[in-house]
Each structure stands twice: as C-alpha cells, then as structure tokens.
Design an enzyme around this catalytic site. Structure first.
Site, short mmCIF file in Angstrom:
data_model
loop_
_atom_site.label_atom_id
_atom_site.label_comp_id
_atom_site.label_asym_id
_atom_site.label_seq_id
_atom_site.Cartn_x
_atom_site.Cartn_y
_atom_site.Cartn_z
N ASP A 1 -2.37 0.98 7.09
CA ASP A 1 -1.57 0.72 5.88
C ASP A 1 -1.17 -0.76 5.81
O ASP A 1 -1.14 -1.34 4.72
CB ASP A 1 -0.31 1.60 5.89
N GLU B 1 -2.18 -1.96 -5.35
CA GLU B 1 -3.45 -1.40 -5.80
C GLU B 1 -3.21 -0.38 -6.91
O GLU B 1 -2.24 0.34 -6.89
CB GLU B 1 -4.16 -0.68 -4.63
N ASP C 1 0.88 -1.17 0.00
CA ASP C 1 0.00 0.00 0.00
C ASP C 1 0.92 1.22 0.00
O ASP C 1 1.41 1.63 1.05
CB ASP C 1 -0.88 -0.02 1.26
#
Lengths: 179, 179
Positions: free
Chosen positions: A145, A72, A12
């Site tokens: 996170d 992502e 992340d």
C-alpha cells in the site's frame, strides 16, 4: 531557471489499510519524505475506523505539509461492498485534503503504471522496483500500500502540468482546473 | 414507565444529493424535527463537494443534536463509479457522526421498507406515504432523498433494541455494541 520544490502526498485508499507516501520534487529529482500505511482494526465500528483514518491522514498532512494530494481512480472492484468500503476511506482522505487546502488530482491506474514504469500493464513488483529506483531507495517500500501510494505521488509530480512552469501567453488567465 | 425521548438522524447518502431527516421518538410516538437534502454542484471538484457535505451535516447535527445516526447499507449500484461516489459521501457522513459522538447503525434497504411499510418490497411511493402517516405530516417529504432518510430514521427508532429498555440481568455488563 530554478524550480520551486513541490511536495505531494499520494494516497492508496482502503478502510483496513490506507497507504500514503509524501514525495518531494526539485526539478526532476524526487525524494521520499515518508511513506507508510494506516491500518484500522476490523472489529472496530466503521465510523471509528474512518475517524482513525481521518486523524492519521490529518497528522501526516500537518506534520509534513504537502500542498498537493494524488489519488488513484477506482475502476474495478470485487463487488459493491468493496467499492463502498474503498469509497468511504477515499472520501475521508479527500475531505481531509480539502480541509487543509491541498489541491487534489485523480489518476487512472494505467496512467500511474505508465508514468512510473513506462508500461501501463506493469506488474505490482515491476512498479515497486521502479519506485525504488526513482526514489533512490535501498529497498522497495513496504507494505504494498505504501509503495502504491509512492507510485501515485511520483505519477502526479512527473505528469502534472504546473501552471507556473508552462509557457504562459502574454495575458492568458490560468484556471485552477484548466484544461 | 416513562420513556426517554430519542433523537436520530437518518442519512440517504450521495455526492450530488444527500438526504437527511432528524426524527424524535417518545415511546411509540414519532415526530419529524427536520428533513432536507444537501445538494452539491457537479462542477465543483469532488473534495470540495465532500467538504460541503461535511459542513452541512455537521451544522445539522450541532443545531438539532441527534445522538444516533442511521444509514442504509448499499447492496447494489449501477457500477463501481456510482458505488465509490456513494461510498465517499457515506464515509464523510459516518466520520461526522464519529467526530460528534453519535452512535451509528446500518440497515438493509429491505429492512427499512419492512419496518416502515410492513412489506420489504414496497415501492418508493408506498414507503413515502407511510412516512407521511407515521410522522403525521400533511404531505410526503420532498425531495425523495429526504423522505428516504426519514424512513431510515423511523426504521432505526422502531427496531433498535435499546439496552436501557431491555430487561437487564443482575450485574450483566452492557456493551455499546452488544448482541
């Protein structure tokens, strides 16, 4: 048929905080190997913060030996400055993966939520709780996170079609990025 | 007083095309050492493109030995996807600078135009022409990415206050990032 274990690192990305989670799968069973968050001091020049991110990511990859990275896709951001900052940290993470021969896959945020929670618009808390359940943990990983990175790794391990597990045709060539 | 020569690399970042220009200054005299453009094939996975950018930037830095890097700040972008893509390439360039001990400075696009052309809203062609004149070249460097990188390097060499050239107090410590 025995399934080879797979070990993936979910990322992340961010320059102030970069979450990571290394998750291993054996068949459908998932185990958290380690998760955490790399933080860099805002007072440090950007290139030094990126160097810290690179070195920390490299250390985790070399120590825990994941062979796949999942990140992502970023679709929205407060502004261009934020998008560039996230992009810079993301670029360093992807570079580190390429340098160590990890394969990389990107997932849309909705797909990550869908894969982990079953609902693409689940809240952060709902996704965190499902991460806890799926990895059989006592508590949701912190900080956020790290939990987000774990969700990305779970999404990757549960959704990726692995060529060796797919029914193969008699002589069909399998591309590295096929499909 | 003789002025120590300085050698800076200007970077115009992007994943498809990354422009670079190494410029040397001796006092007010500027010389182009080399400029060019690193291109990466769109068909390649992003992490492999970033690896190519890293290796090409590293090769230029090791061969031409600049000690300073200058990069434009990014203030606008078509969309988040573009900003992330530029950010990723930018992050890799900054990381490479940090790994090789180069100092890094960022400049607003208007300041670059102001420094090179004298007018912050100058067109790309006008800036290119001034790059040609200031570096005493027969033609404007091509492609645009290389000319833009040269403009950033010129801006940096002409505008940065170098601590060793500034009037120093009797025992004032000079910070690396002072001011």
């Amino acid at each position: 048929m025995a399934t080879e274990p797979r070990r993936a690192i979910g990322i992340d990305p961010g320059t102030a905080r970069l979450g990571y989670a290394v998750v291993e799968s054996r068949g459908r069973a998932l185990t958290l190997v380690e998760c955490g968050c790399v933080t860099t001091p805002p007072a440090l020049p950007m290139e030094q913060r990126l160097l810290q991110i690179h070195e920390a990511t490299l250390e985790v990859i070399e120590r825990l030996a994941p062979t796949e990275m999942a990140v992502e896709e970023l679709f929205f951001a407060k502004n261009v400055t934020t998008a560039v900052a996230v992009g810079q940290a993301r670029g360093v993470a992807l570079l580190t993966a390429a340098q160590r021969g990890l394969t990389v896959r990107e997932y849309k945020p909705m797909l990550v939520k869908q894969a982990v929670h079953g609902y693409g618009l689940a809240t952060k808390a709902q996704v965190g709780e499902m991460v806890r359940v799926l990895l059989r943990l006592d508590a949701v990983p912190t900080p956020d996170d790290a939990a987000d990175a774990a969700a990305i790794a779970i999404c990757h391990l549960n959704t990726l079609q692995v060529p060796s597990l797919a029914p193969a045709g008699p002589s069909a060539p399998v591309g590295r990025r096929g499909g």
